[in-house]
Design an enzyme around this catalytic site. Structure first.
Site, mmCIF file in Angstrom:
data_model
loop_
_atom_site.group_PDB
_atom_site.id
_atom_site.type_symbol
_atom_site.label_atom_id
_atom_site.label_comp_id
_atom_site.label_asym_id
_atom_site.label_seq_id
_atom_site.Cartn_x
_atom_site.Cartn_y
_atom_site.Cartn_z
ATOM 1 N N LYS A 22 0.838 -1.202 0.000
ATOM 2 C CA LYS A 22 0.000 0.000 0.000
ATOM 3 C C LYS A 22 0.869 1.246 0.000
ATOM 4 C CE LYS A 22 -3.718 -0.354 2.506
ATOM 5 N NZ LYS A 22 -4.313 -0.530 3.850
ATOM 6 N N ARG A 91 -2.983 3.412 8.622
ATOM 7 C CA ARG A 91 -3.397 2.258 7.825
ATOM 8 C C ARG A 91 -2.312 1.193 7.768
ATOM 9 N NH1 ARG A 91 -4.607 4.886 2.074
ATOM 10 N NH2 ARG A 91 -6.002 3.067 1.878
ATOM 11 N N GLY A 100 -8.442 -6.455 4.144
ATOM 12 C CA GLY A 100 -9.315 -6.571 5.295
ATOM 13 C C GLY A 100 -8.757 -7.407 6.439
ATOM 14 N N MET A 102 -5.941 -6.753 8.357
ATOM 15 C CA MET A 102 -5.391 -6.004 9.489
ATOM 16 C C MET A 102 -6.155 -4.693 9.622
ATOM 17 S SD MET A 102 -1.404 -6.839 9.181
ATOM 18 C CE MET A 102 -1.379 -6.380 7.485
ATOM 19 N N ARG A 335 -3.790 -0.997 -6.247
ATOM 20 C CA ARG A 335 -2.958 -2.200 -6.239
ATOM 21 C C ARG A 335 -3.340 -3.024 -7.453
ATOM 22 N NH1 ARG A 335 -6.095 -4.078 -1.055
ATOM 23 N NH2 ARG A 335 -8.091 -4.415 -2.010
ATOM 24 N N HIS A 451 -8.426 -32.562 8.380
ATOM 25 C CA HIS A 451 -8.556 -33.944 7.930
ATOM 26 C C HIS A 451 -9.450 -34.035 6.696
ATOM 27 C CE1 HIS A 451 -10.377 -38.008 7.998
ATOM 28 N NE2 HIS A 451 -9.155 -38.375 8.305
ATOM 29 N N ARG A 569 -0.172 -49.024 -17.211
ATOM 30 C CA ARG A 569 -0.155 -50.113 -16.215
ATOM 31 C C ARG A 569 -0.810 -51.336 -16.834
ATOM 32 N NH1 ARG A 569 -2.403 -45.748 -13.965
ATOM 33 N NH2 ARG A 569 -1.305 -44.674 -12.276
ATOM 34 N N ARG A 624 4.506 -50.690 -18.500
ATOM 35 C CA ARG A 624 5.131 -51.228 -17.300
ATOM 36 C C ARG A 624 4.729 -52.683 -17.107
ATOM 37 N NH1 ARG A 624 3.718 -48.764 -11.530
ATOM 38 N NH2 ARG A 624 1.750 -49.820 -11.904
ATOM 39 N N GLU A 757 12.064 -46.016 -8.013
ATOM 40 C CA GLU A 757 11.050 -45.763 -6.991
ATOM 41 C C GLU A 757 11.451 -46.307 -5.636
ATOM 42 O OE1 GLU A 757 7.376 -47.596 -8.258
ATOM 43 O OE2 GLU A 757 8.442 -49.194 -9.287
ATOM 44 N N SER A 776 12.294 -43.819 -15.219
ATOM 45 C CA SER A 776 11.073 -43.076 -14.951
ATOM 46 C C SER A 776 10.858 -43.095 -13.447
ATOM 47 C CB SER A 776 9.895 -43.720 -15.682
ATOM 48 O OG SER A 776 8.711 -43.033 -15.349
ATOM 49 N N GLY A 778 9.058 -43.192 -10.225
ATOM 50 C CA GLY A 778 7.729 -43.468 -9.687
ATOM 51 C C GLY A 778 7.659 -42.715 -8.373
ATOM 52 N N THR A 779 7.244 -41.466 -8.459
ATOM 53 C CA THR A 779 7.391 -40.610 -7.271
ATOM 54 C C THR A 779 6.409 -40.977 -6.163
ATOM 55 O OG1 THR A 779 6.063 -38.976 -8.447
ATOM 56 C CG2 THR A 779 8.443 -38.629 -8.397
ATOM 57 N N ASN A 780 5.330 -41.688 -6.482
ATOM 58 C CA ASN A 780 4.439 -42.117 -5.394
ATOM 59 C C ASN A 780 5.150 -43.120 -4.497
ATOM 60 O OD1 ASN A 780 2.554 -40.562 -6.659
ATOM 61 N ND2 ASN A 780 1.404 -42.270 -7.522
ATOM 62 N N ASP A 781 5.658 -44.198 -5.121
ATOM 63 C CA ASP A 781 6.365 -45.183 -4.318
ATOM 64 C C ASP A 781 7.656 -44.613 -3.746
ATOM 65 O OD1 ASP A 781 5.112 -47.669 -3.892
ATOM 66 O OD2 ASP A 781 5.200 -48.087 -6.040
ATOM 67 N N CYS A 844 6.658 -40.565 -13.701
ATOM 68 C CA CYS A 844 5.261 -40.929 -13.806
ATOM 69 C C CYS A 844 4.771 -41.006 -12.385
ATOM 70 C CB CYS A 844 5.083 -42.262 -14.532
ATOM 71 S SG CYS A 844 5.916 -43.625 -13.738
ATOM 72 N N TYR A 864 10.714 -35.464 -19.404
ATOM 73 C CA TYR A 864 9.261 -35.393 -19.479
ATOM 74 C C TYR A 864 8.610 -35.675 -18.132
ATOM 75 C CZ TYR A 864 9.178 -40.518 -19.551
ATOM 76 O OH TYR A 864 9.324 -41.843 -19.220
HETATM 77 P P1 ADP Z 1 -7.679 -2.052 3.622
HETATM 78 O O1 ADP Z 1 -6.255 -2.374 3.351
HETATM 79 O O2 ADP Z 1 -8.363 -3.047 4.446
HETATM 80 O O3 ADP Z 1 -8.393 -1.685 2.365
HETATM 81 P P2 ADP Z 1 -7.312 0.749 4.146
HETATM 82 O O4 ADP Z 1 -6.044 1.131 4.825
HETATM 83 O O5 ADP Z 1 -7.324 0.916 2.689
HETATM 84 O O6 ADP Z 1 -7.670 -0.743 4.554
HETATM 85 O O7 ADP Z 1 -8.414 1.632 4.839
HETATM 86 C C1 ADP Z 1 -9.718 1.288 5.134
HETATM 87 C C2 ADP Z 1 -10.690 2.296 4.562
HETATM 88 O O8 ADP Z 1 -10.377 3.611 4.992
HETATM 89 C C3 ADP Z 1 -10.652 2.328 3.066
HETATM 90 O O9 ADP Z 1 -11.966 2.402 2.584
HETATM 91 C C4 ADP Z 1 -9.902 3.567 2.751
HETATM 92 O O10 ADP Z 1 -10.273 4.107 1.529
HETATM 93 C C5 ADP Z 1 -10.272 4.503 3.902
HETATM 94 N N1 ADP Z 1 -9.212 5.463 4.140
HETATM 95 C C6 ADP Z 1 -7.919 5.176 4.402
HETATM 96 N N2 ADP Z 1 -7.190 6.305 4.498
HETATM 97 C C7 ADP Z 1 -8.017 7.331 4.303
HETATM 98 C C8 ADP Z 1 -7.849 8.747 4.263
HETATM 99 N N3 ADP Z 1 -6.654 9.314 4.415
HETATM 100 N N4 ADP Z 1 -8.927 9.500 4.038
HETATM 101 C C9 ADP Z 1 -10.133 8.922 3.857
HETATM 102 N N5 ADP Z 1 -10.367 7.617 3.871
HETATM 103 C C10 ADP Z 1 -9.327 6.805 4.093
HETATM 104 MG MG MG Z 2 -7.935 -0.386 1.180
HETATM 105 MG MG MG Z 3 5.378 -48.012 -8.059
#
Ligand code: ADP
Ligand code: MG
Ligand code: MG
Length: 893
Positions: A22, A91, A100, A102, A335, A451, A569, A624, A757, A776, A778-781, A844, A864
């Site tokens: 960012k 941020r 979303g 952190m 991004r 699991h 086989r 084989r 193998e 060849s 035989g990576t399973n065995d 194989c 191959y």
């Molecule tokens: P995330 O990486 O989860 O998208 P952001 O750091 O982008 O989190 O921020 C969360 C929200 O806050 C986003 O919608 C972003 O546009 C808004 N935001 C971040 N910085 C500012 C700012 N300087 N002014 C207004 N809105 C902001």
């Molecule tokens: Mg963002």
């Molecule tokens: Mg075998």
């Protein structure tokens, strides 16, 4: 001296490791003069230092103060000043985008005094109190550790009290009341007051962002996306801009192309009079980006211009956050956007057409895993409405069935011909029978290494994990929200998307699969895939063959682009009606009996080989010799014993054939059949067996040659551990080949090679290569014998625990263990080629179709890989990608 803080104007995308994605991207937008609110980035290095030492790195707070001062000077406002204060966003932003995962804190710098100043300066009391309550909410939960839910419920309580449908229906007085409530909540929950000092707010917010790196959500996300835990996050401190200042303001997200389908055009959502996450939080209905053109044509035009610039700059789909404050556009983030597998192929091809990237770069941007997803049938979800539940896409494919809640019920219903979906909280080895019987497995808990996930993937059964449904086994139902799903209800499970639908969703055939089956090339996705495949085939150094045992499989493999068969086989040729002949051979009391049995098998095997060689005409077909222990072709010991005992209990005389069989089965019983009388060992001790198989191959070659074909049979000896074994077997093979040549007058040349193998074979490969024309793996065995794992026993029993404990990151049966098995493989390649420079070497085994393993085989300079026909396109794509520099199997942009 280390530097911990960079102004946005100083960074660029080369510094993404230090500034986070960012921060680096904010810098990339700042430099060419896009309207980015000014700010600075605290580096990931500061975060790492904080997390390892447990305290703020030396000098960090001074550096932050300096940068803050220049920010304040430029703005002409100070943080925390009572009248019209500077407000900040704090941020998170790591090297790889973790949307979303952190925390971010907005409106930082407000307090009881400055909220009044902000009201006056902005002319909107409502706005000021709304900003303050947002700060309390974000700071309270992120920094002070109050459960975010308590703020949410206080807000909804107030809305209910006021009869407000929407946040916007709350006025300044309401919001100031909410601020009081929030402050009290913080005091009650933490025993501490919300800090009025804006400097303290800033300091604590930065450290809280550092700490959010180790939050549970972030850790789970990293594990799923294979992001290293040691990277840390950067922190971006930025001047706030406000989308919540009235109807000439708003916030939005935009994509330069459709991230779902890849189609060109502007995509996105806009929400007037809104801040931050409001757009994606679903609190009010957003409008589409196109509508912004009517609402604010000037900002819209600017935004479009910036989007074009960014797409050309990044040469890829960009994902953008923006805010409009009183009609002025601000760019808050960009991004390279995440996309579906379909969009990845389409966008790559379009960017080539637009001249932004070359075909090699386009190939880098798609993946074999993505291709595999596109080859599975999916549900046509247009008619079925909303998904009932979402979980992890743990094992791909689409399946429909009736819900059952335990293994016994699954087995019972499946036995009666019903399709079932096994639903559990989590599965254990006790559920195995039910998992085998089920079309799909659905769990409420557990991740990609649970699991259920591990076992379902191993079996190729559709699986969705951790779907967050409430499973009540005793009541035989599960609930999602208000929906109750009783046992027997039909659901549709999409293991590629991780979704579950109520009812039987119609299956939509995969266009990509149809293309591979028929060559039918349609515009859009299929065309994009076809182009990627062509590019891959052009550049690949590894050839791709298929594992195929029947003419039908061979034909399909060719359609999918296989350049031969790497493993045919022969054991299935001993099943079905032919089992009796095998029995007769095993039970033979003398030479004549045995010869009779073998010569009855001969024409049948010959027929099989003729069919396969015809289907693979002109391409190598590696056959084989028989591998599994012979008792696998006999009835089970207990079945026979029970049958005999029951007959005797009725006072009758048991069938003498049964008695004879039981004696044979008992005689041949092995404690560890995987390590018993099988592979080359069979050929060496069971007289006439190899001669019969080789004769069938040789006569098939003759028949095909006479029919005008070009058969290219290769004979492969399994489970060799010592060169002496191969030497003896090979002498016998060549004797029979020469005999058939002489009898028929048609020269039969079949290269003779061996599977590698067993560890001993790899370690003595130099000597083995003296007798082998090809190897060849035989990576399973080889994986079983290197780890000492019996696959059938270990996967269901404890692999999920091993994956959880981090003993390995992926099952070594799915992705080749480079350090152990890979090391043996490299030794064998080096030694084998040293002894015989023209030694042909392949693989194989299922690893031949696994993207990560294909890259390893490329690096190890194999000739191959061979895999199941359906994986052939994936292997071709990855073989091409492996040949490009700097490409990793899972690069997903
Ligand atoms: P995330 O990486 O989860 O998208 P952001 O750091 O982008 O989190 O921020 C969360 C929200 O806050 C986003 O919608 C972003 O546009 C808004 N935001 C971040 N910085 C500012 C700012 N300087 N002014 C207004 N809105 C902001
Ligand atoms: Mg963002
Ligand atoms: Mg075998």
């Amino acid at each position: 001296m280390v530097r911990y803080v960079y102004d946005f104007a100083e960074g660029d995308s080369d510094l993404a490791g230090l500034l986070g994605g960012k921060g680096a991207n904010l810098a990339e937008m700042t430099r060419p003069g896009m309207p980015v609110p000014p700010g600075f980035t605290v580096t990931t290095e500061a975060c790492r230092s904080y997390l390892t030492c447990g305290r703020e790195p030396h000098g960090l707070s001074e550096e932050i103060s300096e940068h803050l001062t220049s920010l304040e000077n430029a703005a002409g406002r100070r943080l925390g000043q009572p009248n019209g204060p500077l407000l900040l966003s704090v941020r998170s932003g790591a090297r790889f985008s973790m949307p979303g995962m952190m925390e971010t804190i907005l409106d930082l710098g407000l307090g009881d005094d400055s909220v009044l100043g902000l009201a006056k300066k902005s002319g909107s009391e409502r706005f000021a109190w709304d900003s303050y309550r947002r700060l309390l909410q974000m700071f309270g939960s992120t920094v002070m550790g109050v459960d975010g839910g308590v703020f949410e419920s206080a807000l909804s309580d107030l809305k209910r009290l006021r009869g407000a449908a929407d946040d916007l229906d709350l006025d300044a007085a309401d919001l100031s009341e909410l601020v009081e409530t929030y402050k009290n909540l913080i005091r009650e929950e933490t025993g501490e007051d919300f800090p009025q000092s804006s400097d303290e707010q800033l300091r604590r917010a930065v450290l809280a962002v550092f700490e959010s790196w180790n939050g549970e959500r972030a850790r789970i996300y990293r594990r799923r996306e294979h992001i290293a835990d040691g990277l840390g996050t950067a922190v971006n401190v930025q001047t706030m801009v406000f989308g919540n200042l009235g109807s000439d303001s708003g916030s939005g997200v935009a994509f330069t192309r459709d991230p779902a389908t890849g189609r060109a055009g502007l995509y996105g959502d806009y929400l007037p009079n809104a801040q931050g996450e409001d757009v994606v939080a679903g609190i009010r209905d957003t409008v589409s980006l196109a509508d912004l053109e009517d609402l604010d044509p000037v900002s819209y035009a600017q935004l479009r211009g910036h989007m074009r610039t960014l797409e050309r700059h990044y040469r890829d789909l960009c994902d953008i956050e923006f805010t409009i404050e009183h009609g002025r556009l601000w760019m808050l983030q960009t991004r390279v956007g995440k996309r579906t597998s379909e969009a990845a192929f389409v966008i790559a091809a379009e960017l080539v057409d637009e001249g932004l990237i070359d075909p090699a770069e386009a190939l880098r941007r798609v993946t074999g895993d993505g291709l595999a997803r596109l080859m599975f049938a999916r549900f046509d979800t247009s008619g079925v409405g909303e998904a009932l539940a979402h979980g992890l896409p743990a094992s791909p494919g689409a399946a429909v069935g009736a819900v059952v809640f335990d293994s016994a019920e699954a087995v019972r219903r499946a036995g009666a011909g019903e399709h079932v979906v096994l639903v559990r909280q989590e599965t254990t080895p006790d559920d195995l029978a039910g998992m085998i019987a089920a079309r799909a497995v659905l769990t409420s808990h557990g991740g990609n290494t649970s699991h259920a996930a591990v076992v379902a993937r191993g079996m190729g059964t559709v699986c969705v994990c951790g779907a967050g449904i409430a499973v009540d086994i005793a009541a035989r139902r599960f609930t999602v929200g208000d929906t109750v799903v009783e046992e027997g209800t039909v659901v549709s499970v999409d293991g590629s998307e991780g979704t579950v639908y109520l009812g039987a969703a119609p299956l939509a055939e995969s266009d990509v699969m149809r293309y591979f089956e028929s060559g039918e090339r349609t515009a859009g996705l299929v065309e994009s895939v076809a182009r990627a495949m062509e590019q891959a085939d052009r550049g690949a150094r590894l050839e791709v063959r298929a594992n195929a045992d029947t003419p039908q499989d061979a034909v399909r493999a060719r359609r999918f682009g296989a350049r031969g068969i790497g493993l045919c086989r022969t054991e299935h040729m001993f099943l079905g009606e032919r089992r009796e002949l095998v029995e007769a051979m095993i039970l033979a009391r003398d030479e004549t009996d045995r010869k009779r049995a073998l010569s009855a098998l001969l024409p049948l095997q010959r027929g099989d080989f003729i069919g396969i060689l015809e289907a693979m005409d002109g391409l190598p077909t590696t056959i084989r010799l028989i591998d599994p222990p012979l008792h696998e072709f006999l009835p089970h010991r207990t079945d026979l014993a029970v049958r005999i005992a029951a007959t005797e209990a009725r006072g009758e005389r048991p069938d003498p054939h049964d008695v004879e069989l039981l004696a044979a089965v008992s005689r041949m019983h092995e404690e560890n059949p995987m390590l018993g009388l099988r592979g080359v060992r069979l050929g060496l001790v069971v007289p006439g067996l190899v001669a019969m198989q080789v004769r069938a191959i040789a006569e098939a070659v003759v028949a095909r040659t006479r029919a005008g074909g070009s058969p290219e049979a290769e004979i492969m000896v399994p489970l060799v551990g010592a060169v002496e074994e191969l030497r003896i077997e090979r002498t016998e093979v060549e004797r029979v080949l020469a005999q058939v040549s002489e009898e028929t007058g048609v020269p039969v040349h079949c290269p003779v090679g061996t599977m590698i193998e067993l560890p001993r074979a790899a370690l003595t490969a130099r000597r083995i290569a003296e007798e082998a024309e090809f190897f060849s793996f035989g990576t399973n065995d080889l994986t079983q014998t290197t780890w000492g794992f019996s696959r059938d026993d270990v996967e269901a029993a404890f692999f999920s625990a091993y994956l959880d404990k981090g003993i390995f990151a992926a099952s070594p049966f799915e992705t080749l263990d480079r350090d152990g098995v890979g090391r043996l493989l490299r030794i064998a390649v080096d030694e084998g080629r040293a002894a015989r420079p023209d030694l042909k070497i392949g693989v194989c085994g299922e690893h031949g179709g696994d993207p990560d393993s294909v890259h390893f085989f490329h690096e190890a300079e194999l000739d191959y890989v061979s895999c199941s026909p359906f994986r052939v396109p994936v292997a071709r794509l990855e073989a091409g990608r492996a040949a490009l520099s700097g490409t990793r199997p899972n690069d997903s942009k």
